[in-house]
Design a protein around this motif. Structure first.
Motif, PDB file in Angstrom:
ATOM      1  N   ALA A 180      23.678  -0.694  22.259  1.00 26.58           N
ATOM      2  CA  ALA A 180      23.010   0.310  21.445  1.00 26.58           C
ATOM      3  C   ALA A 180      22.282   1.292  22.337  1.00 26.58           C
ATOM      4  O   ALA A 180      21.799   0.938  23.408  1.00 26.58           O
ATOM      5  N   THR A 181      22.231   2.549  21.915  1.00 26.58           N
ATOM      6  CA  THR A 181      21.516   3.545  22.705  1.00 26.58           C
ATOM      7  C   THR A 181      20.023   3.456  22.474  1.00 26.58           C
ATOM      8  O   THR A 181      19.238   4.055  23.190  1.00 26.58           O
ATOM      9  N   SER A 182      19.595   2.713  21.469  1.00 25.40           N
ATOM     10  CA  SER A 182      18.173   2.529  21.189  1.00 25.40           C
ATOM     11  C   SER A 182      17.732   1.137  21.619  1.00 25.40           C
ATOM     12  O   SER A 182      18.438   0.155  21.382  1.00 25.40           O
ATOM     13  N   PRO A 183      16.562   1.016  22.278  1.00 19.54           N
ATOM     14  CA  PRO A 183      16.086  -0.286  22.725  1.00 19.54           C
ATOM     15  C   PRO A 183      15.319  -1.051  21.657  1.00 19.54           C
ATOM     16  O   PRO A 183      14.603  -1.996  21.969  1.00 19.54           O
ATOM     17  N   ALA A 184      15.426  -0.636  20.407  1.00 22.74           N
ATOM     18  CA  ALA A 184      14.669  -1.291  19.335  1.00 22.74           C
ATOM     19  C   ALA A 184      15.003  -2.775  19.247  1.00 22.74           C
ATOM     20  O   ALA A 184      14.144  -3.600  18.958  1.00 22.74           O
ATOM     21  N   GLU A 185      16.251  -3.139  19.484  1.00 20.33           N
ATOM     22  CA  GLU A 185      16.660  -4.535  19.458  1.00 20.33           C
ATOM     23  C   GLU A 185      17.234  -4.930  20.811  1.00 20.33           C
ATOM     24  O   GLU A 185      17.810  -4.110  21.524  1.00 20.33           O
ATOM     25  N   LYS A 186      17.085  -6.200  21.141  1.00 21.14           N
ATOM     26  CA  LYS A 186      17.614  -6.678  22.411  1.00 21.14           C
ATOM     27  C   LYS A 186      19.130  -6.757  22.362  1.00 21.14           C
ATOM     28  O   LYS A 186      19.715  -7.181  21.381  1.00 21.14           O
ATOM     29  N   GLY A 187      19.742  -6.348  23.454  1.00 21.85           N
ATOM     30  CA  GLY A 187      21.186  -6.426  23.570  1.00 21.85           C
ATOM     31  C   GLY A 187      21.580  -7.654  24.376  1.00 21.85           C
ATOM     32  O   GLY A 187      20.804  -8.611  24.496  1.00 21.85           O
ATOM     33  N   PRO A 188      22.787  -7.643  24.965  1.00 22.40           N
ATOM     34  CA  PRO A 188      23.259  -8.795  25.744  1.00 22.40           C
ATOM     35  C   PRO A 188      22.347  -9.072  26.935  1.00 22.40           C
ATOM     36  O   PRO A 188      21.633  -8.198  27.416  1.00 22.40           O
ATOM     37  N   THR A 189      22.384 -10.306  27.413  1.00 19.69           N
ATOM     38  CA  THR A 189      21.617 -10.701  28.589  1.00 19.69           C
ATOM     39  C   THR A 189      22.462 -10.505  29.841  1.00 19.69           C
ATOM     40  O   THR A 189      23.642 -10.859  29.865  1.00 19.69           O
ATOM     41  N   ILE A 190      21.848  -9.930  30.861  1.00 21.55           N
ATOM     42  CA  ILE A 190      22.546  -9.685  32.112  1.00 21.55           C
ATOM     43  C   ILE A 190      22.886 -11.001  32.797  1.00 21.55           C
ATOM     44  O   ILE A 190      22.027 -11.872  32.978  1.00 21.55           O
ATOM     45  N   LYS A 191      24.139 -11.175  33.173  1.00 28.68           N
ATOM     46  CA  LYS A 191      24.545 -12.349  33.938  1.00 28.68           C
ATOM     47  C   LYS A 191      24.194 -12.139  35.417  1.00 28.68           C
ATOM     48  O   LYS A 191      24.009 -11.018  35.870  1.00 28.68           O
ATOM     49  N   ASP A 192      24.136 -13.235  36.156  1.00 32.52           N
ATOM     50  CA  ASP A 192      23.847 -13.137  37.579  1.00 32.52           C
ATOM     51  C   ASP A 192      24.990 -12.453  38.317  1.00 32.52           C
ATOM     52  O   ASP A 192      26.166 -12.626  37.979  1.00 32.52           O
ATOM     53  N   PHE A 193      24.645 -11.691  39.343  1.00 41.97           N
ATOM     54  CA  PHE A 193      25.655 -11.084  40.210  1.00 41.97           C
ATOM     55  C   PHE A 193      25.074 -10.954  41.610  1.00 41.97           C
ATOM     56  O   PHE A 193      23.856 -11.020  41.802  1.00 41.97           O
ATOM     57  N   GLN A 194      25.953 -10.773  42.585  1.00 46.16           N
ATOM     58  CA  GLN A 194      25.501 -10.650  43.971  1.00 46.16           C
ATOM     59  C   GLN A 194      26.344  -9.607  44.697  1.00 46.16           C
ATOM     60  O   GLN A 194      27.575  -9.619  44.632  1.00 46.16           O
ATOM     61  N   LEU A 195      25.673  -8.684  45.380  1.00 39.21           N
ATOM     62  CA  LEU A 195      26.339  -7.641  46.153  1.00 39.21           C
ATOM     63  C   LEU A 195      25.613  -7.485  47.492  1.00 39.21           C
ATOM     64  O   LEU A 195      24.742  -8.282  47.829  1.00 39.21           O
ATOM     65  N   THR A 196      25.990  -6.449  48.240  1.00 35.58           N
ATOM     66  CA  THR A 196      25.365  -6.191  49.538  1.00 35.58           C
ATOM     67  C   THR A 196      24.502  -4.945  49.448  1.00 35.58           C
ATOM     68  O   THR A 196      24.957  -3.893  48.983  1.00 35.58           O
ATOM     69  N   GLU A 197      23.261  -5.061  49.905  1.00 35.70           N
ATOM     70  CA  GLU A 197      22.320  -3.949  49.841  1.00 35.70           C
ATOM     71  C   GLU A 197      22.503  -3.028  51.046  1.00 35.70           C
ATOM     72  O   GLU A 197      23.146  -3.403  52.034  1.00 35.70           O
ATOM     73  N   ARG A 198      21.924  -1.825  50.979  1.00 34.62           N
ATOM     74  CA  ARG A 198      22.051  -0.858  52.074  1.00 34.62           C
ATOM     75  C   ARG A 198      21.492  -1.399  53.390  1.00 34.62           C
ATOM     76  O   ARG A 198      21.846  -0.920  54.462  1.00 34.62           O
ATOM     77  N   SER A 199      20.620  -2.401  53.301  1.00 35.47           N
ATOM     78  CA  SER A 199      20.077  -3.050  54.491  1.00 35.47           C
ATOM     79  C   SER A 199      21.089  -3.972  55.151  1.00 35.47           C
ATOM     80  O   SER A 199      20.816  -4.547  56.202  1.00 35.47           O
ATOM     81  N   ASN A 200      22.269  -4.119  54.517  1.00 36.11           N
ATOM     82  CA  ASN A 200      23.328  -5.030  54.941  1.00 36.11           C
ATOM     83  C   ASN A 200      22.977  -6.489  54.668  1.00 36.11           C
ATOM     84  O   ASN A 200      23.623  -7.392  55.177  1.00 36.11           O
ATOM     85  N   LEU A 201      21.954  -6.710  53.855  1.00 37.27           N
ATOM     86  CA  LEU A 201      21.575  -8.043  53.441  1.00 37.27           C
ATOM     87  C   LEU A 201      22.088  -8.306  52.031  1.00 37.27           C
ATOM     88  O   LEU A 201      22.246  -7.380  51.242  1.00 37.27           O
ATOM     89  N   PRO A 202      22.369  -9.572  51.699  1.00 38.67           N
ATOM     90  CA  PRO A 202      22.830  -9.877  50.339  1.00 38.67           C
ATOM     91  C   PRO A 202      21.739  -9.607  49.322  1.00 38.67           C
ATOM     92  O   PRO A 202      20.552  -9.841  49.578  1.00 38.67           O
ATOM     93  N   PHE A 203      22.143  -9.083  48.172  1.00 39.15           N
ATOM     94  CA  PHE A 203      21.222  -8.848  47.059  1.00 39.15           C
ATOM     95  C   PHE A 203      21.699  -9.657  45.883  1.00 39.15           C
ATOM     96  O   PHE A 203      22.846  -9.540  45.451  1.00 39.15           O
ATOM     97  N   HIS A 204      20.816 -10.486  45.336  1.00 45.40           N
ATOM     98  CA  HIS A 204      21.137 -11.284  44.154  1.00 45.40           C
ATOM     99  C   HIS A 204      20.316 -10.763  42.985  1.00 45.40           C
ATOM    100  O   HIS A 204      19.146 -10.401  43.144  1.00 45.40           O
ATOM    101  N   SER A 205      20.926 -10.749  41.814  1.00 45.52           N
ATOM    102  CA  SER A 205      20.251 -10.228  40.629  1.00 45.52           C
ATOM    103  C   SER A 205      18.962 -10.979  40.310  1.00 45.52           C
ATOM    104  O   SER A 205      18.087 -10.447  39.617  1.00 45.52           O
ATOM    105  N   LYS A 206      18.799 -12.192  40.835  1.00 46.47           N
ATOM    106  CA  LYS A 206      17.561 -12.927  40.613  1.00 46.47           C
ATOM    107  C   LYS A 206      16.361 -12.202  41.209  1.00 46.47           C
ATOM    108  O   LYS A 206      15.218 -12.470  40.830  1.00 46.47           O
TER     109      LYS A 206
END
Length: 221
Positions: free
Chosen positions: A44-70
């Motif tokens: 939804a374009t409105s935040p009035a109600e909660k939408g789906p919950t973000i699942k965990d993911f992991q990528l590489t940050e510009r620092s070249n260190l791993p970034f975890h969604s946690k």
């Protein structure tokens, strides 16, 4: 006479083929949602109600260190896609994010930018790009990784199509519990103003509890 009839039918075949080709292109564009201003399906374009919950993911940050969604658990954050070679819309939307960074200085607020051209956008390239933007290293992360994985989390987690050099001009707003609370067009000043209001409202919420989904989007899985 026979030649005239033959040319007539050849002309009809050519016109019919062109019309069919145009219809196929239009159909594919619609099926793949290639409208960078469109809201992601299911959000939804409105935040009035909660939408789906973000699942965990992991990528590489510009620092070249791993970034975890946690790392953004318990915080309010916005996520968007971009690529550094885009000097028009991507630069404009990231300039908007820069203004949000400067206006909302609460340490409980983060910005997450994910490249959709990871082959070009190495950590070193993202480092230079972020410096050019004036991005606060502690509050704004720039992520890269495997293209197929980025496309998968784009679809499964952020609910939008991502392709090399293609993304939506939108930011997803996520609350402290990891729930999506809206999708906002970063190139629409009115929507950006609405998003700022909602960011401040979510930051003011007292609750910092809640759990993320246990279904982690693991690289390569």
């Amino acid at each position: 006479m026979k030649n005239g009839v033959l040319m007539f039918w050849i002309g009809l075949i050519v016109l019919g083929s062109a019309a069919y080709g145009s219809w196929v292109v239009i159909r594919e564009l619609k099926e793949h949602h290639r409208d960078p201003t469109a809201a992601p399906a299911g959000v939804a374009t409105s935040p009035a109600e909660k939408g789906p919950t973000i699942k965990d993911f992991q990528l590489t940050e510009r620092s070249n260190l791993p970034f975890h969604s946690k790392e953004v658990e318990g915080q309010v954050w916005i996520a968007s896609f971009f690529f550094s070679n885009c000097d028009k819309d991507c630069w404009r939307l990231n300039q908007v994010l820069r203004t949000i960074q400067d206006e909302i200085t609460d340490l409980g607020f983060r910005i997450v930018s994910i490249s959709c051209d990871p082959e070009q956008d190495t950590p070193e390239v993202l480092q230079a790009y972020a410096s050019r933007l004036g991005a606060d290293r502690g509050r704004w992360v720039f992520l890269t990784g495997d293209l197929k994985y980025i496309q998968r989390i784009g679809k499964e987690i952020f609910l939008q199509e991502v392709a090399p050099g293609f993304h939506m001009n939108r930011a997803l707003l996520v609350d402290r519990q990891g729930s999506i609370r809206g999708s906002f067009d970063l190139l629409d000043p009115e929507k950006v103003a609405e998003m700022k209001v909602e960011i401040r409202r979510l930051l003011a919420e007292n609750s910092t509890g809640g759990e993320h989904s246990s279904d982690a989007a693991t690289p390569g899985s």
